[in-house]
Write an enzyme that holds these catalytic residues in place. Structure first.
Site, PDB file in Angstrom:
ATOM      1  N   HIS A   1      -1.490  11.418  -1.424  1.00  0.00           N
ATOM      2  CA  HIS A   1      -2.784  10.933  -0.945  1.00  0.00           C
ATOM      3  C   HIS A   1      -3.724  12.075  -0.574  1.00  0.00           C
ATOM      4  O   HIS A   1      -4.880  12.080  -0.947  1.00  0.00           O
ATOM      5  CB  HIS A   1      -2.571  10.022   0.264  1.00  0.00           C
ATOM      6  CG  HIS A   1      -3.833   9.477   0.841  1.00  0.00           C
ATOM      7  ND1 HIS A   1      -4.602  10.174   1.755  1.00  0.00           N
ATOM      8  CD2 HIS A   1      -4.482   8.311   0.631  1.00  0.00           C
ATOM      9  CE1 HIS A   1      -5.665   9.455   2.083  1.00  0.00           C
ATOM     10  NE2 HIS A   1      -5.615   8.320   1.412  1.00  0.00           N
TER      11      HIS A   1
ATOM     12  N   HIS B   1       0.832  -1.211   0.000  1.00  0.00           N
ATOM     13  CA  HIS B   1       0.000   0.000   0.000  1.00  0.00           C
ATOM     14  C   HIS B   1       0.867   1.262   0.000  1.00  0.00           C
ATOM     15  O   HIS B   1       1.790   1.384   0.804  1.00  0.00           O
ATOM     16  CB  HIS B   1      -0.869  -0.042   1.260  1.00  0.00           C
ATOM     17  CG  HIS B   1      -1.923   1.010   1.326  1.00  0.00           C
ATOM     18  ND1 HIS B   1      -2.171   1.728   2.467  1.00  0.00           N
ATOM     19  CD2 HIS B   1      -2.809   1.453   0.407  1.00  0.00           C
ATOM     20  CE1 HIS B   1      -3.175   2.563   2.246  1.00  0.00           C
ATOM     21  NE2 HIS B   1      -3.580   2.420   1.002  1.00  0.00           N
TER      22      HIS B   1
HETATM   23  O1  G3P Z   1      -6.518   1.535  -3.030  1.00  0.00           O
HETATM   24  C1  G3P Z   1      -6.713   1.096  -1.737  1.00  0.00           C
HETATM   25  C2  G3P Z   1      -6.543   2.198  -0.728  1.00  0.00           C
HETATM   26  O2  G3P Z   1      -5.376   2.888  -1.026  1.00  0.00           O
HETATM   27  C3  G3P Z   1      -7.715   3.145  -0.681  1.00  0.00           C
HETATM   28  O3  G3P Z   1      -7.665   4.043   0.367  1.00  0.00           O
HETATM   29  O4  G3P Z   1      -7.250   6.234   1.380  1.00  0.00           O
HETATM   30  O5  G3P Z   1      -5.466   4.515   1.402  1.00  0.00           O
HETATM   31  O6  G3P Z   1      -6.042   5.660  -0.707  1.00  0.00           O
HETATM   32  P1  G3P Z   1      -6.540   5.166   0.617  1.00  0.00           P
HETATM   33 MG    MG Z   2      -4.801   4.581  -2.187  1.00  0.00          MG
END
Ligand code: G3P
Ligand code: MG
Length: 245
Positions: free
Chosen positions: A53, A11
């Site tokens: 993000h 992630h």
């Molecule tokens: O793509 C999965 C995840 O990244 C979605 O949530 O807020 O971490 O971008 P976020």
């Molecule tokens: Mg994400």
């Protein structure tokens, strides 16, 4: 669809072990044996797609301001690593094209999350898809473009219809099957807490793969895999390693 992509994905590049959405994070993911990474892409004020993000610069660069109001030249001067620890000082906000080049160099697959600043959904979906199409041409595996924004996904489909898309959801919306169909998505990218065995089976019966985010607990990961979830996105590269699946 069957899921031809990696089953365990880091992630934001390197999960919580590196400053999110940086080239250093992507390198760390690869060094730890990950075959795939997820990262977030937003447009800077001058239209340059960059990895970040939040819509504001505060959390990851300790600077005031909005991504959508800064030029890439301004963003490039900021330190996007120091907030995470001194060893990461000097990491920058990368351009999307730099991240793609690095992924291709390292042989990493990518789940590109289209993360539009509010009001820029269509433009972001279109720009990210166009660039992804160009930069991943002739790659062994195409990226999957995902978004919480149906408008961004529709724009991505229009710009690069052949690139696979994933519908991101925090909760399972009542019309999720219709949404997957309308946006011609190959996968449902759901918060793992919103999933259950029935939704996974239904999605797969409808021809969609299921990706679960952000899974950091080994027990939860095992349960999701027992339901047949195709892909886990994790922040804990040290706990849920690529060989976990
Ligand atoms: O793509 C999965 C995840 O990244 C979605 O949530 O807020 O971490 O971008 P976020
Ligand atoms: Mg994400």
């Amino acid at each position: 669809m069957s899921w031809p992509f990696p089953g365990i994905v880091a992630h934001r590049g390197g999960g919580t072990l590196a400053p999110e959405n940086t080239l250093g994070a992507i390198r760390l993911g690869a060094t730890m044996g990950f075959k795939g990474v997820e990262f977030d892409v937003m447009l800077a004020g001058d239209g340059t797609p960059v990895l970040i993000h939040d819509q504001t610069l505060k959390r990851t660069t300790r600077t005031r301001g909005d991504v959508a109001r800064a030029t890439y030249a301004e963003l490039a001067r900021l330190d996007a690593g120091a907030w995470h620890g001194t060893r990461w000082r000097g990491e920058r906000i990368p351009r999307f094209e730099d991240a793609v080049r690095l992924c291709r160099e390292l042989g990493l697959w990518a789940n590109v999350e289209i993360k539009p600043a509010q009001g820029h959904e269509r433009r972001t979906g279109e720009a990210v898809a166009q660039m992804a199409d160009k930069l991943w041409r002739s790659a062994p595996l195409p990226p999957v473009l995902s978004s919480f924004s149906p408008v961004a996904l529709a724009a991505a489909r229009h710009a690069a219809p052949q690139l696979p898309r994933g519908l991101l959801v925090g909760r399972i919306p009542p019309h999720w099957r219709e949404m997957l169909q309308d946006l011609e998505c190959v996968a449902l990218h759901a918060n793992y807490r919103a999933l259950n065995a029935r939704v996974v089976a239904e999605a797969q019966r409808a021809g969609a793969a299921v990706l679960a985010w952000t899974v950091n607990d080994r027990r939860a990961a095992r349960k999701l895999l027992s339901w047949g979830v195709d892909c886990l996105v994790t922040d804990r590269l040290d706990r849920i390693a690529p060989e976990f699946a």
